[in-house]
Design a protein around this motif. Sequence first.
Motif, PDB file in Angstrom:
ATOM      1  N   GLY A   1     -20.355  -3.087   4.483  1.00 28.00           N
ATOM      2  CA  GLY A   1     -20.961  -3.437   3.211  1.00 28.00           C
ATOM      3  C   GLY A   1     -21.469  -4.854   3.129  1.00 28.00           C
ATOM      4  O   GLY A   1     -22.127  -5.224   2.158  1.00 28.00           O
ATOM      5  N   VAL A   2     -21.176  -5.691   4.126  1.00 30.98           N
ATOM      6  CA  VAL A   2     -21.638  -7.069   4.139  1.00 30.98           C
ATOM      7  C   VAL A   2     -22.965  -7.116   4.892  1.00 30.98           C
ATOM      8  O   VAL A   2     -23.007  -6.974   6.119  1.00 30.98           O
ATOM      9  CB  VAL A   2     -20.603  -8.005   4.782  1.00 30.98           C
ATOM     10  CG1 VAL A   2     -21.153  -9.429   4.866  1.00 30.98           C
ATOM     11  CG2 VAL A   2     -19.307  -7.992   3.977  1.00 30.98           C
ATOM     12  N   VAL A   3     -24.048  -7.285   4.164  1.00 30.94           N
ATOM     13  CA  VAL A   3     -25.397  -7.172   4.710  1.00 30.94           C
ATOM     14  C   VAL A   3     -26.054  -8.557   4.715  1.00 30.94           C
ATOM     15  O   VAL A   3     -26.015  -9.274   3.707  1.00 30.94           O
ATOM     16  CB  VAL A   3     -26.234  -6.199   3.862  1.00 30.94           C
ATOM     17  CG1 VAL A   3     -27.670  -6.134   4.367  1.00 30.94           C
ATOM     18  CG2 VAL A   3     -25.597  -4.810   3.877  1.00 30.94           C
ATOM     19  N   LEU A   4     -26.652  -8.926   5.838  1.00 29.36           N
ATOM     20  CA  LEU A   4     -27.341 -10.212   5.939  1.00 29.36           C
ATOM     21  C   LEU A   4     -28.573 -10.187   5.035  1.00 29.36           C
ATOM     22  O   LEU A   4     -29.404  -9.278   5.134  1.00 29.36           O
ATOM     23  CB  LEU A   4     -27.749 -10.493   7.382  1.00 29.36           C
ATOM     24  CG  LEU A   4     -26.610 -10.539   8.409  1.00 29.36           C
ATOM     25  CD1 LEU A   4     -27.149 -10.909   9.787  1.00 29.36           C
ATOM     26  CD2 LEU A   4     -25.513 -11.500   7.988  1.00 29.36           C
ATOM     27  N   ALA A   5     -28.688 -11.196   4.170  1.00 25.54           N
ATOM     28  CA  ALA A   5     -29.754 -11.197   3.169  1.00 25.54           C
ATOM     29  C   ALA A   5     -30.796 -12.278   3.401  1.00 25.54           C
ATOM     30  O   ALA A   5     -32.000 -12.022   3.303  1.00 25.54           O
ATOM     31  CB  ALA A   5     -29.154 -11.358   1.774  1.00 25.54           C
ATOM     32  N   MET A   6     -30.355 -13.494   3.676  1.00 28.84           N
ATOM     33  CA  MET A   6     -31.290 -14.600   3.850  1.00 28.84           C
ATOM     34  C   MET A   6     -30.690 -15.611   4.816  1.00 28.84           C
ATOM     35  O   MET A   6     -29.501 -15.919   4.744  1.00 28.84           O
ATOM     36  CB  MET A   6     -31.589 -15.277   2.507  1.00 28.84           C
ATOM     37  CG  MET A   6     -32.210 -14.364   1.464  1.00 28.84           C
ATOM     38  SD  MET A   6     -32.473 -15.170  -0.139  1.00 28.84           S
ATOM     39  CE  MET A   6     -33.883 -16.206   0.248  1.00 28.84           C
ATOM     40  N   MET A   7     -31.523 -16.142   5.719  1.00 25.81           N
ATOM     41  CA  MET A   7     -31.123 -17.204   6.636  1.00 25.81           C
ATOM     42  C   MET A   7     -32.380 -17.810   7.229  1.00 25.81           C
ATOM     43  O   MET A   7     -33.479 -17.259   7.099  1.00 25.81           O
ATOM     44  CB  MET A   7     -30.216 -16.661   7.745  1.00 25.81           C
ATOM     45  CG  MET A   7     -30.899 -15.668   8.670  1.00 25.81           C
ATOM     46  SD  MET A   7     -29.815 -15.017   9.962  1.00 25.81           S
ATOM     47  CE  MET A   7     -28.833 -13.861   9.008  1.00 25.81           C
TER      48      MET A   7
ATOM     49  N   ALA B   1     -21.025  -4.917  10.332  1.00 22.95           N
ATOM     50  CA  ALA B   1     -20.555  -3.820  11.182  1.00 22.95           C
ATOM     51  C   ALA B   1     -21.598  -3.477  12.246  1.00 22.95           C
ATOM     52  O   ALA B   1     -21.249  -3.205  13.409  1.00 22.95           O
ATOM     53  CB  ALA B   1     -20.240  -2.592  10.328  1.00 22.95           C
ATOM     54  N   ASP B   2     -22.886  -3.490  11.860  1.00 25.04           N
ATOM     55  CA  ASP B   2     -23.953  -3.218  12.825  1.00 25.04           C
ATOM     56  C   ASP B   2     -23.937  -4.244  13.951  1.00 25.04           C
ATOM     57  O   ASP B   2     -24.036  -3.901  15.136  1.00 25.04           O
ATOM     58  CB  ASP B   2     -25.320  -3.264  12.136  1.00 25.04           C
ATOM     59  CG  ASP B   2     -25.522  -2.163  11.111  1.00 25.04           C
ATOM     60  OD1 ASP B   2     -24.918  -1.082  11.279  1.00 25.04           O
ATOM     61  OD2 ASP B   2     -26.272  -2.400  10.142  1.00 25.04           O
TER      62      ASP B   2
ATOM     63  N   GLY C   1     -20.288  -5.584  20.613  1.00 25.51           N
ATOM     64  CA  GLY C   1     -19.011  -5.196  21.176  1.00 25.51           C
ATOM     65  C   GLY C   1     -17.881  -6.142  20.824  1.00 25.51           C
ATOM     66  O   GLY C   1     -16.974  -6.383  21.625  1.00 25.51           O
ATOM     67  N   VAL C   2     -17.934  -6.677  19.577  1.00 24.17           N
ATOM     68  CA  VAL C   2     -16.885  -7.593  19.120  1.00 24.17           C
ATOM     69  C   VAL C   2     -16.324  -7.065  17.807  1.00 24.17           C
ATOM     70  O   VAL C   2     -16.909  -6.184  17.167  1.00 24.17           O
ATOM     71  CB  VAL C   2     -17.420  -9.025  18.929  1.00 24.17           C
ATOM     72  CG1 VAL C   2     -17.940  -9.572  20.254  1.00 24.17           C
ATOM     73  CG2 VAL C   2     -18.512  -9.071  17.853  1.00 24.17           C
ATOM     74  N   GLU C   3     -15.185  -7.611  17.391  1.00 26.99           N
ATOM     75  CA  GLU C   3     -14.625  -7.242  16.103  1.00 26.99           C
ATOM     76  C   GLU C   3     -15.466  -7.853  14.981  1.00 26.99           C
ATOM     77  O   GLU C   3     -16.162  -8.867  15.180  1.00 26.99           O
ATOM     78  CB  GLU C   3     -13.179  -7.723  15.999  1.00 26.99           C
ATOM     79  CG  GLU C   3     -13.032  -9.239  16.060  1.00 26.99           C
ATOM     80  CD  GLU C   3     -11.603  -9.691  15.826  1.00 26.99           C
ATOM     81  OE1 GLU C   3     -11.046  -9.290  14.798  1.00 26.99           O
ATOM     82  OE2 GLU C   3     -11.067 -10.447  16.662  1.00 26.99           O
ATOM     83  N   PRO C   4     -15.432  -7.268  13.789  1.00 26.87           N
ATOM     84  CA  PRO C   4     -16.262  -7.782  12.699  1.00 26.87           C
ATOM     85  C   PRO C   4     -16.016  -9.249  12.362  1.00 26.87           C
ATOM     86  O   PRO C   4     -16.972  -9.986  12.088  1.00 26.87           O
ATOM     87  CB  PRO C   4     -15.896  -6.869  11.525  1.00 26.87           C
ATOM     88  CG  PRO C   4     -15.486  -5.591  12.164  1.00 26.87           C
ATOM     89  CD  PRO C   4     -14.779  -5.992  13.423  1.00 26.87           C
ATOM     90  N   ALA C   5     -14.761  -9.685  12.378  1.00 21.31           N
ATOM     91  CA  ALA C   5     -14.483 -11.089  12.070  1.00 21.31           C
ATOM     92  C   ALA C   5     -15.161 -12.016  13.066  1.00 21.31           C
ATOM     93  O   ALA C   5     -15.667 -13.088  12.713  1.00 21.31           O
ATOM     94  CB  ALA C   5     -12.974 -11.329  12.043  1.00 21.31           C
ATOM     95  N   GLU C   6     -15.195 -11.624  14.329  1.00 25.51           N
ATOM     96  CA  GLU C   6     -15.860 -12.416  15.363  1.00 25.51           C
ATOM     97  C   GLU C   6     -17.366 -12.447  15.116  1.00 25.51           C
ATOM     98  O   GLU C   6     -18.020 -13.486  15.288  1.00 25.51           O
ATOM     99  CB  GLU C   6     -15.571 -11.831  16.740  1.00 25.51           C
ATOM    100  CG  GLU C   6     -16.128 -12.634  17.901  1.00 25.51           C
ATOM    101  CD  GLU C   6     -15.362 -13.914  18.162  1.00 25.51           C
ATOM    102  OE1 GLU C   6     -16.010 -14.967  18.350  1.00 25.51           O
ATOM    103  OE2 GLU C   6     -14.115 -13.877  18.167  1.00 25.51           O
TER     104      GLU C   6
END
Length: 531
Positions: free
Chosen positions: A338-344, A358-359, A365-370
Amino acid sequence: MPDQTGPYDVLITGGTVIDGTGAAPRRADVGVRADRIVHVGDLDPTASAATVLDATGLVVTPGFIDLHSHADFSVLAMPDAQACLRQGVTTLVTGNCGLSPFPLAAAEAAADGGPGTLAGAQWHDLDGFAAAVEAARPALNIAPLVGHGALRTAVMGDARTPAGPAELDAMRTLLATAAAQGVFGMSTGLIYAPGSFATTAEIKALATEAARHGLLYATHMRDEGDRLLEAVAEAIDVATASGVRLQVSHLKVMGPANHGKVDKALAAIDAAAGDDLDVACDVYPYTASSTRLTSRLPDWAMDGGPAGLLQRLADPDTRARVLADLRPAVGRTFLPEGVVLAMMGPGLYSDRIGDSIADIARDEGVEPAEAVLNVLAAHRGEVMIVNHAMADDDVDTVLRHPGSAVASDGWVLHAPGDGHPHPRNFGTFARVLGRYVRDRGVLELADAVRKMTSLPASRLPLPDRGTLAAGQVADLVVLDPEEVTDLATFADPWQYATGVRDVLVAGRCVLRAGETTDARPGRVLRRSPAC
């Protein structure tokens, strides 16, 4: 006697008036002279006007007041404010979440989806900021708050330690100056640095000063997830100790494990109101928030701001500590899908805007926190997200509460643009009128209008706005309740709302037949000491 004969500058004829008080709709004509409403009711047959707007079959309301926005800087870059006008918004309250562009420009201007600082912009006080806004000739009004984070940075710089007596005195002095210049309140962002480093005692001291000047205290509370109820208790404790009027900003709860807690949060607010505290809340009609990706991190990781974070991420041992503190939130208040990149900014991952953490984690191939830390390190901590973690039932519950005002928490005032900003920038007020009133019946139309007009006006207060009556400022909206619709979506946010036909600000048409005009009558509103 009402002025029935004119001549008027503007006549709105044949419409159904919803006056903002919650009263039942009634058929009435509206006469405007200069910047004021001078007549509401049946017109004398001889009445004339330079501009006549036929509102037959349409609804006429006061202009909508957005009690929580982050448009402090974007109003300078986008003064036509089409995203707001096309929803019927005529006044934006800025300086929320502890972040205002004064009294020191070094204070971060972006929070909960804000646009970031404007290069070279700096204002020592409200007077300087107001001069810049009015030079930009905005189409709508700005009602400023002063941010606790700006006060703290002005006095303490980048220090992330508790404020001492001398520092509190200096912050109180700056707050008193802002009050004298006409701000409507003080805000905190206790989930963001530097507000997250403030003790409750510090907030109480400043809230006491705010109360002394009759200011509103608007707070983005310290937690909106596992510790929501503790955060509500802290906000009420501050109000009890200081006597300040309390506004709980964008009340919500994040994460499936916490869904349903808004019932207890509202019960606590009601109990406080029963104890003679002045406390209310606001809400946006979406099940996703928008903020900085750094807001997912532990407070200590942001000591020293983005530069301090980058140093910690570069050190393997400290990076491991950040990971260890971030992991417990995964699956609770931080849902990777549910955490989607919006602006950068440009660079690595900028082609992943619209993708979830998550994508990215799956692809790398890493955990989400990483994955979170990888993205932050690549963009120096400056990454905006849309965070899907709320429940429809909770949004309905808060929206139905009689003390909740509608507010956008938005900052984008014009389309098109870059990235995937939250659709609330373009659709909040239209979404309430369309989805929550017409389509789902969560609210009655008159009550929804009240939550957008007289209720937010009463919180600031703005005594000459928010109701449609003779003598009030002629901030007015003509809309079609059967057609008003938010078109912006999470997948395609850059779309204006439809169904608002005409908008007047101070008696001048800024939207006419669905199109913006050249009129730019907006200004920076200031609180009268008499309020």
